[in-house]
Design a protein around this motif. Sequence first.
Motif, PDB file in Angstrom:
ATOM      1  N   ASP A   1       2.817 -15.791  38.514  1.00 21.61           N
ATOM      2  CA  ASP A   1       3.786 -16.187  37.874  1.00 21.61           C
ATOM      3  C   ASP A   1       4.568 -15.093  37.151  1.00 21.61           C
ATOM      4  OD1 ASP A   1       3.102 -18.760  37.983  1.00 21.61           O
ATOM      5  OD2 ASP A   1       2.000 -19.160  36.039  1.00 21.61           O
ATOM      6  N   ASN A   2       5.926 -15.310  36.883  1.00 19.11           N
ATOM      7  CA  ASN A   2       6.791 -14.172  36.459  1.00 19.11           C
ATOM      8  C   ASN A   2       6.678 -14.245  34.957  1.00 19.11           C
ATOM      9  OD1 ASN A   2       8.981 -12.636  35.598  1.00 19.11           O
ATOM     10  ND2 ASN A   2      10.412 -13.671  37.196  1.00 19.11           N
ATOM     11  N   PRO A   3       6.098 -13.276  34.361  1.00 21.33           N
ATOM     12  CA  PRO A   3       6.231 -13.342  32.942  1.00 21.33           C
ATOM     13  C   PRO A   3       7.315 -13.067  32.185  1.00 21.33           C
ATOM     14  CG  PRO A   3       5.484 -11.064  33.738  1.00 21.33           C
ATOM     15  CD  PRO A   3       5.511 -11.925  35.008  1.00 21.33           C
ATOM     16  N   ILE A   4       8.542 -12.521  32.851  1.00 24.92           N
ATOM     17  CA  ILE A   4       9.745 -12.578  32.131  1.00 24.92           C
ATOM     18  C   ILE A   4      10.255 -13.916  31.887  1.00 24.92           C
ATOM     19  CG2 ILE A   4      12.165 -11.639  32.589  1.00 24.92           C
ATOM     20  CD1 ILE A   4      10.919  -9.492  34.262  1.00 24.92           C
ATOM     21  N   GLN A   5       9.773 -14.885  32.676  1.00 24.59           N
ATOM     22  CA  GLN A   5      10.184 -16.315  32.250  1.00 24.59           C
ATOM     23  C   GLN A   5       9.978 -16.764  30.888  1.00 24.59           C
ATOM     24  OE1 GLN A   5       8.894 -18.397  35.783  1.00 24.59           O
ATOM     25  NE2 GLN A   5      10.574 -18.144  36.869  1.00 24.59           N
ATOM     26  N   GLN A   6       8.932 -16.215  30.421  1.00 25.70           N
ATOM     27  CA  GLN A   6       8.262 -16.646  29.118  1.00 25.70           C
ATOM     28  C   GLN A   6       9.205 -16.071  27.941  1.00 25.70           C
ATOM     29  OE1 GLN A   6       4.301 -15.139  28.053  1.00 25.70           O
ATOM     30  NE2 GLN A   6       4.897 -13.374  29.160  1.00 25.70           N
ATOM     31  N   LEU A   7      10.141 -15.188  28.119  1.00 25.08           N
ATOM     32  CA  LEU A   7      11.243 -14.473  27.141  1.00 25.08           C
ATOM     33  C   LEU A   7      12.113 -15.648  26.803  1.00 25.08           C
ATOM     34  CD1 LEU A   7      11.479 -10.923  28.632  1.00 25.08           C
ATOM     35  CD2 LEU A   7       9.802 -11.814  26.776  1.00 25.08           C
ATOM     36  N   SER A   8      12.379 -15.533  25.515  1.00 26.38           N
ATOM     37  CA  SER A   8      13.425 -16.269  24.965  1.00 26.38           C
ATOM     38  C   SER A   8      14.804 -15.714  25.647  1.00 26.38           C
ATOM     39  CB  SER A   8      13.558 -16.399  23.404  1.00 26.38           C
ATOM     40  OG  SER A   8      14.037 -15.084  23.153  1.00 26.38           O
ATOM     41  N   ASP A   9      15.846 -16.531  25.253  1.00 27.36           N
ATOM     42  CA  ASP A   9      17.275 -16.001  25.793  1.00 27.36           C
ATOM     43  C   ASP A   9      17.519 -14.817  25.008  1.00 27.36           C
ATOM     44  OD1 ASP A   9      17.702 -18.071  27.336  1.00 27.36           O
ATOM     45  OD2 ASP A   9      18.650 -19.477  26.026  1.00 27.36           O
ATOM     46  N   ARG A  10      17.432 -14.658  23.863  1.00 30.29           N
ATOM     47  CA  ARG A  10      17.816 -13.350  22.814  1.00 30.29           C
ATOM     48  C   ARG A  10      16.877 -12.428  23.511  1.00 30.29           C
ATOM     49  NH1 ARG A  10      22.141 -11.897  20.277  1.00 30.29           N
ATOM     50  NH2 ARG A  10      21.788 -13.034  18.287  1.00 30.29           N
ATOM     51  N   GLU A  11      15.595 -12.498  23.790  1.00 24.37           N
ATOM     52  CA  GLU A  11      14.646 -11.324  24.149  1.00 24.37           C
ATOM     53  C   GLU A  11      15.283 -10.904  25.623  1.00 24.37           C
ATOM     54  OE1 GLU A  11      10.469 -12.746  22.165  1.00 24.37           O
ATOM     55  OE2 GLU A  11      10.957 -13.436  24.079  1.00 24.37           O
ATOM     56  N   ILE A  12      15.507 -11.762  26.325  1.00 25.88           N
ATOM     57  CA  ILE A  12      16.583 -11.572  27.555  1.00 25.88           C
ATOM     58  C   ILE A  12      17.412 -10.616  27.571  1.00 25.88           C
ATOM     59  CG2 ILE A  12      17.667 -12.404  29.726  1.00 25.88           C
ATOM     60  CD1 ILE A  12      14.553 -13.017  29.984  1.00 25.88           C
ATOM     61  N   GLN A  13      18.370 -11.144  26.477  1.00 25.03           N
ATOM     62  CA  GLN A  13      19.689 -10.033  26.254  1.00 25.03           C
ATOM     63  C   GLN A  13      19.190  -8.660  25.824  1.00 25.03           C
ATOM     64  OE1 GLN A  13      21.473 -12.465  23.316  1.00 25.03           O
ATOM     65  NE2 GLN A  13      23.278 -12.528  24.275  1.00 25.03           N
ATOM     66  N   VAL A  14      18.189  -8.749  24.911  1.00 27.83           N
ATOM     67  CA  VAL A  14      17.638  -7.307  24.560  1.00 27.83           C
ATOM     68  C   VAL A  14      17.055  -6.671  25.840  1.00 27.83           C
ATOM     69  CG1 VAL A  14      16.169  -6.348  23.243  1.00 27.83           C
ATOM     70  CG2 VAL A  14      17.352  -7.898  22.096  1.00 27.83           C
ATOM     71  N   LEU A  15      16.286  -7.286  26.555  1.00 28.98           N
ATOM     72  CA  LEU A  15      15.705  -6.588  27.654  1.00 28.98           C
ATOM     73  C   LEU A  15      16.568  -6.128  28.528  1.00 28.98           C
ATOM     74  CD1 LEU A  15      13.302  -6.220  29.863  1.00 28.98           C
ATOM     75  CD2 LEU A  15      13.609  -8.381  30.422  1.00 28.98           C
ATOM     76  N   SER A  16      17.747  -6.813  28.921  1.00 33.90           N
ATOM     77  CA  SER A  16      18.885  -6.094  29.732  1.00 33.90           C
ATOM     78  C   SER A  16      19.461  -5.014  29.213  1.00 33.90           C
ATOM     79  CB  SER A  16      20.072  -7.420  29.767  1.00 33.90           C
ATOM     80  OG  SER A  16      19.414  -8.716  30.526  1.00 33.90           O
ATOM     81  N   TYR A  17      19.790  -4.983  27.715  1.00 29.57           N
ATOM     82  CA  TYR A  17      20.181  -3.657  27.347  1.00 29.57           C
ATOM     83  C   TYR A  17      19.428  -2.601  27.339  1.00 29.57           C
ATOM     84  CZ  TYR A  17      24.403  -6.429  25.634  1.00 29.57           C
ATOM     85  OH  TYR A  17      25.437  -7.004  25.554  1.00 29.57           O
ATOM     86  N   LEU A  18      18.125  -2.840  27.078  1.00 30.21           N
ATOM     87  CA  LEU A  18      16.974  -1.733  27.088  1.00 30.21           C
ATOM     88  C   LEU A  18      17.019  -1.128  28.495  1.00 30.21           C
ATOM     89  CD1 LEU A  18      14.127  -3.304  25.152  1.00 30.21           C
ATOM     90  CD2 LEU A  18      15.482  -1.402  24.452  1.00 30.21           C
ATOM     91  N   LEU A  19      16.871  -2.213  29.439  1.00 33.14           N
ATOM     92  CA  LEU A  19      16.796  -1.576  31.028  1.00 33.14           C
ATOM     93  C   LEU A  19      18.369  -0.779  31.368  1.00 33.14           C
ATOM     94  CD1 LEU A  19      15.314  -4.739  32.740  1.00 33.14           C
ATOM     95  CD2 LEU A  19      14.379  -2.395  32.029  1.00 33.14           C
ATOM     96  N   LYS A  20      19.166  -0.991  30.644  1.00 40.70           N
ATOM     97  CA  LYS A  20      20.246  -0.282  31.019  1.00 40.70           C
ATOM     98  C   LYS A  20      20.572   0.875  30.140  1.00 40.70           C
ATOM     99  CE  LYS A  20      23.444  -4.320  31.644  1.00 40.70           C
ATOM    100  NZ  LYS A  20      24.225  -5.096  31.290  1.00 40.70           N
ATOM    101  N   GLY A  21      19.353   1.213  29.465  1.00 40.78           N
ATOM    102  CA  GLY A  21      19.270   2.571  28.806  1.00 40.78           C
ATOM    103  C   GLY A  21      19.929   2.524  27.303  1.00 40.78           C
TER     104      GLY A  21
END
Length: 69
Positions: A1-21
């Motif tokens: 299973d993909n653990p990223i799917q358990q993140l909330s929408d806001r957590e996904i937003q933050v994750l995206s920005y973190l991955l962009k540095g």
Amino acid sequence: DNPIQQLSDREIQVLSYLLKGEGVSDIATRLNIKPNTVGTFKARIFDKLGVSNLFDLRTLADLYAFQSR
């Protein structure tokens, strides 16, 4: 299973920005929230995904072909 799917929408937003540095302060400004709140989201993301640093976060995102929004 993909653990990223358990993140909330806001957590996904933050994750995206973190991955962009982006830093916590920059993310807070972009999302119009306090840096402490971003830090809390970051800690939750790391906890839920079982990573302890940004390198491991990037590796996991790549493993599951996560596409930043």
